[in-house]
Design a protein around this motif. Structure first.
Motif, short mmCIF file in Angstrom:
data_model
loop_
_atom_site.label_atom_id
_atom_site.label_comp_id
_atom_site.label_asym_id
_atom_site.label_seq_id
_atom_site.Cartn_x
_atom_site.Cartn_y
_atom_site.Cartn_z
N GLU A 21 0.88 -1.22 -0.08
CA GLU A 21 -0.01 0.03 -0.37
C GLU A 21 0.36 0.77 -0.70
OE1 GLU A 21 -2.24 1.31 3.45
OE2 GLU A 21 -1.06 -0.30 4.71
N SER A 22 2.09 1.79 0.22
CA SER A 22 2.76 2.41 -0.05
C SER A 22 4.06 2.16 -0.91
CB SER A 22 3.77 2.56 1.44
OG SER A 22 2.46 2.56 2.90
N THR A 23 5.62 1.50 -0.50
CA THR A 23 6.37 1.86 -1.28
C THR A 23 6.19 1.81 -2.84
OG1 THR A 23 7.50 0.65 0.38
CG2 THR A 23 8.39 1.30 -1.90
N GLU A 24 5.20 0.89 -3.48
CA GLU A 24 5.11 0.50 -5.07
C GLU A 24 4.38 2.24 -5.49
OE1 GLU A 24 4.61 -2.16 -2.84
OE2 GLU A 24 5.02 -3.31 -3.65
N PHE A 110 9.95 -5.78 -3.19
CA PHE A 110 10.21 -4.39 -3.75
C PHE A 110 11.52 -3.68 -4.03
CE2 PHE A 110 9.32 -0.02 -4.94
CZ PHE A 110 8.91 -0.25 -6.58
N GLU A 111 11.75 -3.46 -2.48
CA GLU A 111 13.12 -2.79 -2.24
C GLU A 111 14.20 -3.19 -2.89
OE1 GLU A 111 9.67 -2.83 0.96
OE2 GLU A 111 11.00 -4.01 -0.01
N LEU A 112 14.49 -4.46 -3.02
CA LEU A 112 15.53 -4.77 -4.22
C LEU A 112 15.64 -3.89 -5.16
CD1 LEU A 112 17.80 -6.59 -4.48
CD2 LEU A 112 16.45 -7.86 -5.92
N TRP A 113 14.42 -3.45 -5.85
CA TRP A 113 14.65 -2.97 -7.13
C TRP A 113 15.32 -1.34 -6.66
CZ3 TRP A 113 15.39 -1.80 -11.88
CH2 TRP A 113 15.08 -0.80 -12.25
N LEU A 114 15.28 -0.91 -5.37
CA LEU A 114 15.54 0.48 -5.71
C LEU A 114 17.30 0.27 -4.45
CD1 LEU A 114 12.80 1.67 -2.69
CD2 LEU A 114 12.76 1.84 -5.21
N LEU A 115 17.47 -0.65 -4.20
CA LEU A 115 18.62 -0.89 -3.90
C LEU A 115 19.56 -0.96 -5.06
CD1 LEU A 115 20.99 -2.09 -1.49
CD2 LEU A 115 20.29 -4.14 -1.88
#
Length: 213
Positions: A21-24, A110-115
């Motif tokens: 509900e937040s990061t994406e 999903f945070e892997l993509w940001l990393l």
């Protein structure tokens, strides 16, 4: 025909059903704000629910939206979900792809993509907690990161898209299947749950012309 409708037909429309509900949701909003251009070349409609969705629920909603498209030639439906601790991930992934939904799957999260905007993402234990901790350490803007992308986080990501896409593609070569390559993508016999670490979010940036491969 009104001018606004005529111009709208030239614009690519993305309907993105997201697990979180937040990061994406924050990230996709950032993409639209930063890269859609003037006149707008694309628009992204994020479909989400409070407290999030499970992968099979993401796919159910994505398939429902796919059946409602007025112009499949310019409209696409994407499903964003992670490995995390979910069940039925492979079944959900296969079902979505078979029906024409684009899948942006991330393993473990999903945070892997940001990393990948700041480093390879290949080292270390591949758990959501580990990836999130490494993201917080990767750039001072993410030091206090807790799902939402602040203005400072967006600024830190800006300009690193090409490197992130390149790193995401390089991770494909780490899959157990020897047929997986950065150039050709995942092989047919490469099981989704074996693709760790990996993320397919880069495919959306290529689709929208943000990054040219």
């Amino acid at each position: 025909m009104p001018r606004s409708v005529t111009e709208g037909r030239k614009r690519e429309v993305i309907y993105a059903v997201v697990e979180g509900e937040s990061t994406e949701r924050d990230y996709l909003g950032y993409l639209e704000d930063r890269f859609c251009g003037d006149p707008r070349t694309f628009e992204i409609h994020v479909l989400w629910k409070r407290k999030g969705l499970k992968p099979h629920e993401v796919v159910d909603w994505a398939l429902e939206k796919l059946s409602e498209l007025d112009d499949p030639g310019r409209e696409q439906v994407w499903a964003f979900f992670d490995r995390d601790d979910h069940s039925h991930v492979e079944r959900s992934h296969a079902r979505a792809e078979a029906m024409g939904v684009r899948v942006a799957f991330s393993h473990p999260c999903f945070e892997l993509w940001l990393l990948l905007h700041f480093g390879s993402g290949a080292a270390g234990a591949h758990t959501p907690k580990n990836v999130q901790n490494r993201l917080r350490a990767a750039h001072r803007a993410f030091r206090d990161f807790e799902k939402h992308l602040s203005a400072a986080c967006r600024q830190a990501l800006d300009g690193r898209e090409k490197d992130a896409v390149s790193r995401a593609k390089n991770l494909i070569t780490n899959c157990p299947s020897l047929a997986c390559t950065a150039k050709k993508g995942h092989a047919d016999d490469c099981k989704v749950l074996d693709r760790v670490p990996s993320t397919d979010v880069w495919r959306l940036l290529v689709e929208l012309g943000i990054v040219v491969c």
